[in-house]
Design an enzyme around this catalytic site. Structure first.
Site, mmCIF file in Angstrom:
data_model
loop_
_atom_site.group_PDB
_atom_site.id
_atom_site.type_symbol
_atom_site.label_atom_id
_atom_site.label_comp_id
_atom_site.label_asym_id
_atom_site.label_seq_id
_atom_site.Cartn_x
_atom_site.Cartn_y
_atom_site.Cartn_z
ATOM 1 N N ASP A 239 48.896 6.335 45.414
ATOM 2 C CA ASP A 239 50.230 5.988 45.941
ATOM 3 C C ASP A 239 50.153 5.571 47.402
ATOM 4 O OD1 ASP A 239 50.970 6.866 43.472
ATOM 5 O OD2 ASP A 239 52.461 8.295 44.190
ATOM 6 N N ASP B 265 53.433 5.567 33.877
ATOM 7 C CA ASP B 265 52.551 6.359 34.739
ATOM 8 C C ASP B 265 51.420 7.015 33.936
ATOM 9 O OD1 ASP B 265 51.761 7.508 37.144
ATOM 10 O OD2 ASP B 265 53.802 8.052 37.711
#
Ligand code: GAL
Length: 476
Positions: free
Chosen positions: A208, A148
């Site tokens: 997302d 990430d």
């Protein structure tokens, strides 16, 4: 002689060369399951092993779903030697124990960290700990890393800054000697489609993905007009937001290096059946990784029959690895509540001379949709000069043989006379056929109901493909 066929709906783009990462992984887009959308920080050993067991017993493994991935929140700081430690409450037997169990089931296991000082959930990050963390994961038997971008200390803003930060982990993973699929999750910042293909197997392209078809949300501020240089990708991004950004860079993907449009929201509520079909079809068409996130112990029939459509999985895993491109897009008057009704057509080559065509109706009314052979084969010869236009084509609906609810429930309840991985009325068992890799790599023929759906028509030279398409759907 094979019948040349158009796959209606199912889509693809051009695959060039081989993976520069050279770890030999993700030669086809990765298939698997991830904890995040359904469990967030409530992951633990039971969740992982129960899910893995269901992935096997329900037949997902036989269809190619392989990776079971622990997302954020599995760790509990670092020890005195600087190594990450797992959360003992969540993983009382340790993560290498879980990895062994997952491997014993014939699956692979993934883990998560951030190229920052903390993960997005405020756990320890791996920035400047790359070698120790990679070595630890390799010692546990980890096969996959999702990496990430939170708390990156400002080390982004130019492709080189992002490249260096992500390359440090790529090199550390390679140094372990263990093949570990490397999935970058920097949400498209600094254009990973340009810097990541040489160092990673896939890269997230945007914020997302939420379980909503089309909705503006302040937490997902980037639109396609600024999506190529998005400074705040965010979250709560809709299917149409993410898809419309991804339409611009299909040519950046190739074997071992894929655009990742984010994990599947099929089975998580929020999407209608048509929206779920369109989402799954388009993600397969653009060769995104297909990572399920539904609660496997509570799966329902419609979720199973979407995620287990072998004709769509065969598009995802097609040997050409060619990403479908958006050939056209028109705005329509029947808008949704956010005023963005539109229709689109995606197309691209499949192995064996077949062609994928996806007609997407993102308007709010059902409609008849058309795609001319001139448009479908525009890239092969603009203005109608492509030789493909002079041929007749058979049209196959890849959703025609979707498993019935009864068959799907029988698999879920363990009462199927055919057993799991028998795909409903078509009755195919990929294990018995030599395994999914063999089956998907064989050129689909019109005799394969499993891989081709059903013939629904044909189109003459210079003709037009027509289909009735429900709102927020693709033909099916
Ligand atoms: C986000 C990432 C999600 C999930 C989450 C965990 O940045 O895009 O997929 O991994 O972090 O905190």
């Amino acid at each position: 002689m094979r019948t040349t066929a158009l796959h209606l709906w199912g889509p693809a783009l051009f695959a060039l060369g081989s993976s520069a990462l050279k770890n030999g992984l993700a030669l086809k887009p990765q298939l698997g399951w991830n904890t995040w959308n359904s469990f967030a920080c409530d992951l633990n050993e039971t969740v992982i092993l129960d899910t893995a067991e269901r992935i096997v017993s329900l037949g997902f493994k036989d269809l190619g779903y392989e990776y079971v991935i622990l997302d954020d929140c599995w760790s509990a700081g670092r020890n005195e030697s600087g190594y990450l430690v797992y959360d003992e409450a969540k993983f009382p037997n340790g993560i290498s124990h879980v990895a062994d169990k997952v491997h014993d089931m014939g699956l692979k296991i993934g883990i998560y960290s951030s190229a920052g000082t903390m993960t997005c959930g405020h756990y320890e990050g791996s920035l400047r700990h790359e070698e120790k963390d990679a070595a630890l994961w390799a010692s546990w038997g980890i096969d996959y890393l999702k990496y990430d971008n939170c708390y990156n200390e400002g080390e982004e803003g130019t492709p080189k800054l992002s490249f260096d930060r992500y390359n440090a982990m790529g090199k550390a993973l390679n140094k372990t000697g263990r093949p570990i699929l490397y999935a970058i999750c920097n949400w498209g910042v600094d254009g990973p489609w340009n810097f990541a293909p040489t160092i990673a197997n896939s890269w997230r392209t945007s914020g997302d993905l939420s379980n909503v078809w089309d909705r503006d949300d302040v937490n997902c501020p980037c639109t396609e007009t600024d999506g190529l240089d998005c400074k705040l990708p965010g979250y709560h991004c809709s299917i149409m937001n993410v898809l419309n950004m991804a339409a611009y860079y299909p040519s950046k993907a190739f074997e071992g290096a894929w655009n990742d449009l984010d994990m599947l929201q099929v089975g998580n509520g929020g999407l209608t059946d048509d929206e779920s079909i369109a989402h799954f079809s388009l993600w397969a068409a653009v060769k995104s990784p297909l990572l399920m996130t539904n609660v496997m112990t509570k799966i329902d029939a419609k979720t199973l029959s979407i995620l287990q459509n072998p004709a769509v999985l065969a598009v995802s895993q097609d040997p050409l690895g060619s990403v479908a491109i958006r050939r056209w897009r028109y705005y329509v008057d029947d808008t949704d509540e956010f005023g963005k009704g539109e229709i689109q057509m995606y197309t691209g080559p499949l192995s064996g001379g077949d062609q994928l065509v996806v007609l997407l109706n993102a308007g709010s009314k059902p409609r008849e949709m058309n795609a001319t052979l001139v448009d479908i084969f525009w890239a092969d010869g603009p203005d109608g000069t492509a030789s493909e236009i002079q041929k007749s084509w058979d049209i196959y609906d890849l959703w025609a043989n979707r498993m019935s609810d009864d068959d799907a429930w029988a698999i879920i309840n363990g009462t199927s006379s055919q057993g799991a991985s028998m795909n409903g009325p078509t009755g195919y068992n990929l294990s018995a056929m030599g395994g999914f890799e063999k089956v998907y790599s064989e050129t689909p023929t019109s005799s394969s109901k499993m891989l081709m759906g059903s013939k629904v028509g044909s189109v003459n030279p210079s003709g037009t493909v027509k289909a009735h398409v429900r709102p927020h759907g693709v033909p099916c």
